[in-house]
Write an enzyme that holds these catalytic residues in place. Sequence first.
Site, PDB file in Angstrom:
ATOM      1  N   LYS A   1      11.217  -0.885  17.830  1.00  0.00           N
ATOM      2  CA  LYS A   1      10.350  -1.573  16.871  1.00  0.00           C
ATOM      3  C   LYS A   1       9.353  -2.414  17.666  1.00  0.00           C
ATOM      4  O   LYS A   1       9.719  -3.455  18.227  1.00  0.00           O
ATOM      5  CB  LYS A   1      11.206  -2.441  15.941  1.00  0.00           C
ATOM      6  CG  LYS A   1      10.403  -3.150  14.886  1.00  0.00           C
ATOM      7  CD  LYS A   1      11.326  -3.898  13.936  1.00  0.00           C
ATOM      8  CE  LYS A   1      10.586  -4.520  12.789  1.00  0.00           C
ATOM      9  NZ  LYS A   1       9.387  -5.234  13.125  1.00  0.00           N
TER      10      LYS A   1
HETATM   11  P1  ATP Z   1       7.402  -6.241   6.104  1.00  0.00           P
HETATM   12  O1  ATP Z   1       8.780  -5.676   6.206  1.00  0.00           O
HETATM   13  O2  ATP Z   1       7.097  -6.961   4.865  1.00  0.00           O
HETATM   14  O3  ATP Z   1       6.362  -5.280   6.558  1.00  0.00           O
HETATM   15  P2  ATP Z   1       6.795  -7.397   8.433  1.00  0.00           P
HETATM   16  O4  ATP Z   1       5.375  -6.991   8.495  1.00  0.00           O
HETATM   17  O5  ATP Z   1       7.204  -8.705   8.998  1.00  0.00           O
HETATM   18  O6  ATP Z   1       7.375  -7.406   7.051  1.00  0.00           O
HETATM   19  P3  ATP Z   1       8.623  -6.195  10.059  1.00  0.00           P
HETATM   20  O7  ATP Z   1       9.794  -6.954   9.628  1.00  0.00           O
HETATM   21  O8  ATP Z   1       8.041  -6.622  11.337  1.00  0.00           O
HETATM   22  O9  ATP Z   1       7.554  -6.202   8.988  1.00  0.00           O
HETATM   23  O10 ATP Z   1       8.998  -4.635  10.090  1.00  0.00           O
HETATM   24  C1  ATP Z   1       8.181  -3.557   9.748  1.00  0.00           C
HETATM   25  C2  ATP Z   1       7.003  -3.393  10.675  1.00  0.00           C
HETATM   26  O11 ATP Z   1       7.407  -3.016  11.992  1.00  0.00           O
HETATM   27  C3  ATP Z   1       6.092  -2.262  10.273  1.00  0.00           C
HETATM   28  O12 ATP Z   1       5.223  -2.664   9.264  1.00  0.00           O
HETATM   29  C4  ATP Z   1       5.372  -1.923  11.563  1.00  0.00           C
HETATM   30  O13 ATP Z   1       4.220  -2.720  11.677  1.00  0.00           O
HETATM   31  C5  ATP Z   1       6.342  -2.362  12.652  1.00  0.00           C
HETATM   32  N1  ATP Z   1       6.895  -1.255  13.471  1.00  0.00           N
HETATM   33  C6  ATP Z   1       7.034  -1.289  14.811  1.00  0.00           C
HETATM   34  N2  ATP Z   1       7.615  -0.193  15.282  1.00  0.00           N
HETATM   35  C7  ATP Z   1       7.872   0.604  14.221  1.00  0.00           C
HETATM   36  C8  ATP Z   1       8.465   1.884  14.060  1.00  0.00           C
HETATM   37  N3  ATP Z   1       8.951   2.563  15.084  1.00  0.00           N
HETATM   38  N4  ATP Z   1       8.547   2.384  12.806  1.00  0.00           N
HETATM   39  C9  ATP Z   1       8.076   1.688  11.736  1.00  0.00           C
HETATM   40  N5  ATP Z   1       7.500   0.484  11.827  1.00  0.00           N
HETATM   41  C10 ATP Z   1       7.399  -0.071  13.045  1.00  0.00           C
END
Ligand code: ATP
Length: 637
Positions: A291
Amino acid sequence: DPSNESYHPLKNAYWAAKAVTPYLALARTFQVIEETKGRLKMIDTLSNFFCSVMLVSPSDLVPSVYLSINQLAPAYEGLELGVAETTLMKAICKATGRNLAHIKSQTHLTGDLGIVAEQSRVSQRMMFQPAPLNIRGVFNKLREIAKISGQTKMTLVYDVFVACRSSEARFFIRSLIGKLRIGIAEQSLLTALATALVKKNHINDCKPSKIVDVYKDEIAETTLLLKTAYSQCPNYDIIIPAILKYDIKELQERCPMHPGMPLRPMLAQPTKGVHEVFERFGSMHITCEWKYDGERAQIHCNEQGEISIFSRNSENNTAKYPDLIARSKGFLKGPVQSYIIDSEIVAWDVERKQILPFQVLSTRKRKNVDIEEIKVQVCVYIFDLLYINGKTLVTSPLAERRKLLLEHFQEVEGEWKFATALDTNDMDEVQQFLEESVKGNCEGLMVKTLDEEATYEIAKRSRNWLKLKKDYLSNVGDSLDLVVIGGYKGKGRRTGTYGGFLLACYDTENEEYQSICKIGTGFTDEDLRIHSEFLGKHVIPSAKSYFRYDSSLEPDHWFEPAQVWEVKCADLSLSPIHRAAIGIVDTERGISLRFPRFIRIRDDKSCENATDAHQVANMYQSQDQVKNNQKTCTQMD
Ligand code: ATP
């Protein structure tokens, strides 16, 4: 009056004979909506007006809808009004003969130039009355005003303003400022549009005032279909003609996704550990991906080879990344006509060949970036393929989408990479992979289904994507993204800035901001200075009607919703004062955060994308002590 119980969308559309919708009909509708308290009533009133337009002057429906949410084009085109207040004041002075000092002092007093404009206009005597305004004319003028600059802007404003009658002046000026203040956001607008459609379909077989009750299932279904279509085709110029022409059930097919138009991204659910992941997925075939901590990017290429890059919020970020555009041919394996990929852009250390923290990426300029001046290099980590060569892939399983991704694209060192992934159902391997991702400067893992229940769910926070963050051991599992709605003046060292703030989550169902905590920790002095300067520009005289809070929380200043902050906390608890998620877990109490700590500003999220009331409720309920407590209660029952 479209808020009236006995309003008949056809008989009461007083402009029926001319078939051109007067701007006054819309202004009156806004006026009653502004005075209305309940959301359902607001939606009903707006739907009555839309229904009249559908029946009498359907070609005015597109501008009516845009004007109701104060947009001039699809949001992703970024065409904005926001005319400077001084320009508007000068136009008002010229049209009404008032002096500038008077207009300024009145605006200061009321906090609303729209009202001042209306009052100045009403008390003015006219030699002759210009022709009445109509919706299409006003909309076209607003588009013109947005596109030009300088003196001509003021002349165009003046031309329309002199023709304004009663509340038209208020809403015309507010549109120009960029704040309509009627509290209609996108979800309400779509519901109003769907309701209008059902009213139109049943106008001959049911009394109009009864339609909402009698056909409530049909309204719910139509709303869902409309929202689904809109999340893959967020463009009213396409959607509205289609709803007028075709059966609503065909809408998704008639308004397909297309490169150049952002899709609402699929989102993930938080988890608190590897065990929870396996509880959810059991023996389903899954994959874990690193991630990455950067900025989400949906990269589109259309048949003409034009590239657009959209943020998590569907904003057009193309001008921010000219370097990516310049090298966009590099990662194609062979000829590709069109595609949409989902990815994360991260800051990249070219010498050390490694990922840099999010904070480095956030220093990159946002607008009009000149490729020669770029200091922060970026690498794109691709994790999904949603469209290829004219074919949508969202209904294909991830395993299939990934196969096509690898078939058509290739990695380029430090520029384009595939998200590091491991397909495994072994708990120890997942745990180890999580640790490796953290060493690789990532936030943790995304765990996704590969074959079963593995489609790309547009706009959905899906249970088929779970996030596993490195600090999952903390009780809450995830941070929250909250909106700042109030500020408390600082004392001691913090004198002169705000020392604390009132935060709120967003309830998407009722479209309201619900207070969740006061916060005063996690800020450096510099943070407080920056926040005070920014929020100082968003002070409003009183709380918005769509803020829910207890009067004991009254801050020194209220802010209009303008910024989202990422916040961590020790845990979530039921609260007699805060209103977050009220009615979901407990009928009378809301949820609040204990020991909240500021982490960072989330520029990539709009206020309506802040953590939602249901997410807050889920986070509260998945805490161990709450779960254990519930188990005990059930056993005792
Ligand atoms: P939300 O869950 O509301 O989007 P957020 O923006 O804080 O909250 P995160 O908790 O950081 O989101 O988790 C989802 C985000 O992680 C995705 O929107 C994307 O930007 C990021 N991301 C990074 N790596 C990946 C991956 N391998 N697959 C999907 N998303 C990823």
